[in-house]
Write a protein that holds these residues in place. Structure first.
Motif: not given
Length: 324
Positions: A116-117, A119-123
């Protein structure tokens, strides 16, 4: 996930976070001695397996992790952490890249939060993050093992052994072929050798406020000359301006005690008695085939190294793991 190897003769299920694999297979010390001699293997199939693929994977991970991985060569094993904004340890990853994909195994049950972390940082980065736990089982071969690795299996080779990312469907056939690698050993044997070699484990040697310096993870999992990442300010400030508030120590426990002090047992100075102030706690305690009862513990940095300690009713003496 429940391992099929729990159906093997003598298997006793592990409890707590290691539930799903065996604590031992009927003879803890025999299993320890085999691993110490470089024979056998450990079923770590309850651990989470996460992969990151895509051409930007190493540069992207380099921005998020504490380790320098932007130029990680294929086949080179490393460790890395994910820190909070305040520098506290949130995740520990055991990594290797195969040239197209970065593989990591993590503590059981932590893969969802880690993914989850990430994925939140993929940009805009060209990366794909996947949970591969249902497809791959981690198997550990101890240091000194000469067992052949099945063709095509991704391997992390370290000073303390090799971690195989084995297709989960191959786990039972692998265990059945004992002539090639020796007998299976349980988590108690694996943990005894981990404690002997002072290797910290997330969720055991860590709590909600642990920073890397306290556990000796600077260098092995934290690179001090890399670019920014979350929590770096705390790492740099402690490294350059001060000392961590606590330190990991190795304990020799009183062997006359029947019960090992469990995780979280409060530690006090022996001279202050049972009502003395708390100066630390047991993180992992084990029975070792040669050293007897031993443990890792977190104690306040200013506790003298030669001070006799008490873990509840168990006497203990210290050896330094992290510099005072």
């Amino acid at each position: 996930m429940k391992s099929p190897l729990l159906s093997l003769p003598g298997a006793v299920p592990a409890e707590g976070v290691d539930e799903g694999v065996a604590a031992h297979y009927g003879d803890l010390f025999r299993e320890q001695r085999a691993l110490a001699d470089g024979a056998g293997f450990v079923d770590l199939s309850h651990r989470g397996v996460v992969t990151v693929s895509g051409e930007d994977r190493l540069g992207w991970l380099h921005l998020l992790l504490t380790q320098h991985v932007s130029d990680l060569p294929p086949g080179h094993a490393t460790e890395a952490l994910v820190l909070s904004a305040h520098g506290h340890i949130e995740h520990a990853l055991y990594l290797v890249d195969d040239g197209t994909t970065t593989w990591a195994h993590v503590e059981p049950g932590t893969q969802d939060a880690l993914i989850a972390y990430l994925e939140s940082m993929k940009f805009f980065y060209r990366v794909e993050v996947a949970d591969r736990t249902s497809e791959f089982a981690v198997v550990h071969l101890p240091a000194g093992s000469i067992a052949e690795v099945p063709e095509g299996v991704v391997v992390r080779e370290t000073s303390y052994g090799r971690d195989l990312f084995l297709p989960r469907s191959d786990l039972e056939p692998y265990a059945a072929d004992g002539e090639k690698h020796g007998p299976v050993a349980g988590m108690l044997a694996y943990e005894a050798l981990r404690v002997e070699h002072h290797r910290p484990r997330l969720g055991f040697e860590t709590d909600h406020r642990t920073i890397p310096h306290e556990l000796g993870w600077i260098g092995s999992a934290v690179h001090l000359q890399k670019g920014c990442y979350r929590g770096q300010e705390t790492v740099a400030r402690v490294q350059n301006l001060g000392k961590p508030p606590r330190r990991l120590v190795f304990l020799h426990l009183d062997g006359s005690e029947v019960h090992l002090p469990p995780h979280g047992t409060e530690i006090r100075l022996a001279e202050e008695g049972p009502d003395g102030r708390k100066i630390g706690f047991i993180t992992t305690s084990v029975r070792h085939h040669e050293l007897g009862p031993i443990a890792l513990a977190l104690v306040k940095r200013n506790v003298p190294l030669d001070a006799p300690l008490m873990a509840d009713a168990t006497a203990a003496s210290q050896e330094a793991v992290v510099e005072v």
